[in-house]
Design a protein around this motif. Sequence first.
Motif: not given
Length: 132
Positions: A9-34
């Motif tokens: 049961l613990a293994a099943g819950v762990s797999i469910a909590l750590l299962s597939g996921c999509a994510s998007v991260q955005t970096a806007r601070n480019l330190n003035g670089q083009k």
Amino acid sequence: MKKWMISMLAAGVSIALLSGCASVQTARNLNGQKIDAAGSPVAHINAKNSGYYLLWIPLIAGQTEAGSVGKIGIGKDTVKVDNMVDVVTRESKAQGGTKTLDLTSHVSSMPMIPIPFLFSIESVEVSGNAVK
């Protein structure tokens, strides 16, 4: 027998909590670089998706549709480069970009124990630069 059931049961819950996921991260601070010789930079965008597969059959993977990134999808084969390019370009447009440049992708597959030939964790990562 009771310890075995609790550990399963613990293994099943762990797999469910750590299962597939999509994510998007955005970096806007480019330190003035083009990031483009002609345009003005908006952001650098990185999107990742992973999922569990039985042979080639998707079991659990992250959703990539608009408004559902970050949620879990059952039986959806969304761990593909074209799905993640869609996520990155959609986010680029949402951030105010008119072009998405320097798209790169990385695809990987890792067998899962105890039966490495049946179960695997698939992963795809795409990044690009949003420019006006």
